[in-house]
Design a protein around this motif. Structure first.
Motif, mmCIF file in Angstrom:
data_model
loop_
_atom_site.group_PDB
_atom_site.id
_atom_site.type_symbol
_atom_site.label_atom_id
_atom_site.label_comp_id
_atom_site.label_asym_id
_atom_site.label_seq_id
_atom_site.Cartn_x
_atom_site.Cartn_y
_atom_site.Cartn_z
ATOM 1 N N ILE A 217 56.697 -13.889 25.837
ATOM 2 C CA ILE A 217 58.134 -14.069 26.005
ATOM 3 C C ILE A 217 58.764 -14.099 24.622
ATOM 4 O O ILE A 217 58.207 -14.700 23.694
ATOM 5 C CB ILE A 217 58.448 -15.368 26.797
ATOM 6 N N SER A 218 59.903 -13.414 24.460
ATOM 7 C CA SER A 218 60.570 -13.334 23.160
ATOM 8 C C SER A 218 61.974 -13.911 23.252
ATOM 9 O O SER A 218 62.596 -13.926 24.324
ATOM 10 C CB SER A 218 60.646 -11.882 22.672
ATOM 11 N N VAL A 219 62.469 -14.393 22.113
ATOM 12 C CA VAL A 219 63.819 -14.945 22.058
ATOM 13 C C VAL A 219 64.442 -14.591 20.716
ATOM 14 O O VAL A 219 63.765 -14.555 19.688
ATOM 15 C CB VAL A 219 63.798 -16.480 22.253
ATOM 16 N N SER A 220 65.731 -14.278 20.736
ATOM 17 C CA SER A 220 66.444 -13.939 19.506
ATOM 18 C C SER A 220 67.427 -15.039 19.112
ATOM 19 O O SER A 220 68.009 -14.996 18.036
ATOM 20 C CB SER A 220 67.202 -12.623 19.674
ATOM 21 N N LEU B 260 56.320 -15.724 21.923
ATOM 22 C CA LEU B 260 55.259 -16.646 22.335
ATOM 23 C C LEU B 260 54.350 -15.900 23.300
ATOM 24 O O LEU B 260 54.826 -15.300 24.272
ATOM 25 C CB LEU B 260 55.858 -17.880 23.002
ATOM 26 N N SER B 261 53.027 -15.935 23.053
ATOM 27 C CA SER B 261 52.097 -15.108 23.827
ATOM 28 C C SER B 261 50.821 -15.868 24.179
ATOM 29 O O SER B 261 50.374 -16.738 23.437
ATOM 30 C CB SER B 261 51.714 -13.841 23.047
ATOM 31 N N SER C 113 46.269 -25.187 35.975
ATOM 32 C CA SER C 113 47.558 -24.672 35.526
ATOM 33 C C SER C 113 47.919 -25.274 34.168
ATOM 34 O O SER C 113 47.931 -26.490 33.987
ATOM 35 C CB SER C 113 48.648 -25.013 36.545
ATOM 36 N N LEU C 114 48.230 -24.393 33.203
ATOM 37 C CA LEU C 114 48.505 -24.810 31.829
ATOM 38 C C LEU C 114 49.873 -24.323 31.373
ATOM 39 O O LEU C 114 50.442 -23.401 31.963
ATOM 40 C CB LEU C 114 47.429 -24.278 30.884
ATOM 41 N N LEU C 115 50.368 -24.941 30.300
ATOM 42 C CA LEU C 115 51.667 -24.567 29.753
ATOM 43 C C LEU C 115 51.589 -24.610 28.230
ATOM 44 O O LEU C 115 51.155 -25.606 27.650
ATOM 45 C CB LEU C 115 52.743 -25.540 30.248
ATOM 46 N N CYS C 116 52.005 -23.512 27.581
ATOM 47 C CA CYS C 116 52.086 -23.459 26.118
ATOM 48 C C CYS C 116 53.562 -23.578 25.726
ATOM 49 O O CYS C 116 54.398 -22.826 26.234
ATOM 50 C CB CYS C 116 51.499 -22.162 25.584
ATOM 51 N N SER C 117 53.884 -24.510 24.823
ATOM 52 C CA SER C 117 55.284 -24.789 24.507
ATOM 53 C C SER C 117 55.526 -24.893 23.006
ATOM 54 O O SER C 117 54.649 -25.317 22.248
ATOM 55 C CB SER C 117 55.727 -26.101 25.171
ATOM 56 N N ILE D 28 52.357 -18.012 18.525
ATOM 57 C CA ILE D 28 53.781 -17.813 18.255
ATOM 58 C C ILE D 28 53.898 -17.027 16.958
ATOM 59 O O ILE D 28 53.187 -17.308 15.982
ATOM 60 C CB ILE D 28 54.549 -19.148 18.151
ATOM 61 N N ASN D 29 54.753 -16.015 16.958
ATOM 62 C CA ASN D 29 54.874 -15.197 15.746
ATOM 63 C C ASN D 29 56.293 -14.678 15.561
ATOM 64 O O ASN D 29 57.069 -14.551 16.521
ATOM 65 C CB ASN D 29 53.899 -14.018 15.788
ATOM 66 N N ASN D 30 56.629 -14.407 14.311
ATOM 67 C CA ASN D 30 57.837 -13.667 13.952
ATOM 68 C C ASN D 30 57.372 -12.482 13.111
ATOM 69 O O ASN D 30 56.164 -12.289 12.956
ATOM 70 C CB ASN D 30 58.842 -14.574 13.213
ATOM 71 N N PRO D 31 58.259 -11.678 12.576
ATOM 72 C CA PRO D 31 57.806 -10.467 11.867
ATOM 73 C C PRO D 31 56.921 -10.701 10.646
ATOM 74 O O PRO D 31 56.277 -9.754 10.171
ATOM 75 C CB PRO D 31 59.135 -9.808 11.459
ATOM 76 N N ILE D 32 56.842 -11.931 10.118
ATOM 77 C CA ILE D 32 56.079 -12.109 8.883
ATOM 78 C C ILE D 32 54.968 -13.146 8.964
ATOM 79 O O ILE D 32 54.144 -13.233 8.059
ATOM 80 C CB ILE D 32 57.011 -12.458 7.702
ATOM 81 N N THR D 33 54.915 -13.946 10.017
ATOM 82 C CA THR D 33 53.873 -14.965 10.088
ATOM 83 C C THR D 33 53.610 -15.370 11.534
ATOM 84 O O THR D 33 54.335 -14.948 12.445
ATOM 85 C CB THR D 33 54.268 -16.207 9.258
ATOM 86 N N ASN D 34 52.565 -16.176 11.748
ATOM 87 C CA ASN D 34 52.232 -16.632 13.102
ATOM 88 C C ASN D 34 51.508 -17.973 13.042
ATOM 89 O O ASN D 34 51.010 -18.381 11.994
ATOM 90 C CB ASN D 34 51.382 -15.583 13.833
ATOM 91 N N GLN D 35 51.458 -18.636 14.213
ATOM 92 C CA GLN D 35 50.689 -19.863 14.378
ATOM 93 C C GLN D 35 49.921 -19.752 15.692
ATOM 94 O O GLN D 35 50.458 -19.249 16.692
ATOM 95 C CB GLN D 35 51.597 -21.096 14.429
ATOM 96 N N THR D 36 48.663 -20.219 15.700
ATOM 97 C CA THR D 36 47.804 -20.066 16.874
ATOM 98 C C THR D 36 47.181 -21.403 17.278
ATOM 99 O O THR D 36 46.761 -22.182 16.419
ATOM 100 C CB THR D 36 46.667 -19.058 16.586
ATOM 101 N N THR D 37 47.142 -21.634 18.589
ATOM 102 C CA THR D 37 46.417 -22.783 19.142
ATOM 103 C C THR D 37 45.399 -22.262 20.146
ATOM 104 O O THR D 37 45.750 -21.514 21.063
ATOM 105 C CB THR D 37 47.365 -23.765 19.846
#
Length: 270
Positions: free
Chosen positions: A178-181, A166-167, A153-157, A205-214
């Motif tokens: 899951i998305s948040v405004s 966050l995906s 069991s894993l958790l991305c935070s 994790i992404n927004n309309p113009i950029t993202n970060q990946t692990t």
């Protein structure tokens, strides 16, 4: 003195037509940048005429932040307004009338309006915060429920984020998101993978113009893999039953052997 006169005259003219200007159905152009970047709100003019005057506003009609007058050969930025949020960040392109905002912050998000003798333009600027790198960790809260499972069991935070999604991905396939405004909120997204899993997983994790990946390294996060964990639940139960039967058989054999030995001793005595 003449420069001040022309500037005041233009401001008065703008104020007189203020209600009409803001009521006009002018198209709003959306512009997005990442915090810290510079952005240019383009006037669309290739060159300014001798009698051109340009006024830039932010938020509402009262917040004048820049003025250009070709007639008086002057340009002024009012970066001390609105709690000095634009301090040392506003520049004007004197040839085109475009507004440049440097080192942007989220507080610069909002509606900007350009008004000149011949054109009105509006821009909706959104400044997004720098995205953090997602952190993948072992979800210890699920250990007890997975004690007889073959899954890890894993958790991305991520913390202090807003207007993001966050995906979890398996290869290029989306598994969950899951998305948040809201602003400045913490997000977590769980995932269960098999201990012996060979597929590639990543948290994005992404927004309309950029993202970060692990990317997930199962071998590092799912270190402990007891025999009971690495097999299915049914197989684990079967193994336990077999082990118990072997134990009972061993005890029975020992008892039988002891009794046989004692019986032989008695015969020899008699």
């Amino acid at each position: 003195m003449m420069k001040m006169f022309h500037t005041l005259a233009f401001c008065c003219l703008c104020c007189c037509s203020l209600a009409d200007v803001f009521a006009d159905p002018v198209t709003v152009k959306s512009v997005s940048v990442t915090e810290g970047d510079s952005v240019t709100l383009d006037s669309g003019l290739t060159d300014m005429m001798d009698d051109d005057m340009i006024l830039w506003r932010f938020g509402n009609e009262n917040n004048v932040i820049a003025v250009i007058s070709v007639m008086t050969d002057s340009s002024t930025v009012f970066d001390d307004v609105l709690d000095e949020r634009f301090r040392d960040r506003l520049k004007l392109d004197y040839q085109t009338g475009s507004l440049i905002i440097t080192n942007t912050r989220t507080e610069h998000t909002g509606l900007y309006q350009l008004q000149s003798n011949s054109v009105i333009k509006r821009f909706s600027l959104t400044v997004y915060v720098q995205l953090p790198v997602p952190v993948i960790s072992t979800n210890s809260s699920n250990f007890s429920s997975l004690s007889l499972s073959s899954y890890c069991s894993l958790l991305c935070s991520v913390v202090n984020v807003g207007h993001v999604t966050l995906s979890w991905y398996k290869g290029n396939s989306l598994l969950s998101s899951i998305s948040v405004s809201d602003l400045s909120i913490s997000l977590s997204l769980p995932l269960e993978v098999e201990y012996q899993e060979k597929n590639s997983y990543s948290c994005v994790i992404n927004n309309p113009i950029t993202n970060q990946t692990t990317h997930l390294d199962i071998s590092k996060l799912c270190l402990t893999c007891p025999e009971v964990h690495c097999c299915g639940f049914t197989e684990a139960v079967i193994r336990l039953v077999i082990s118990a039967l072997v134990g009972v058989a061993t005890v029975a054999f020992l008892v039988y052997d002891i009794r046989s030995t004692r019986g032989g001793d008695k015969k020899q005595i008699s």
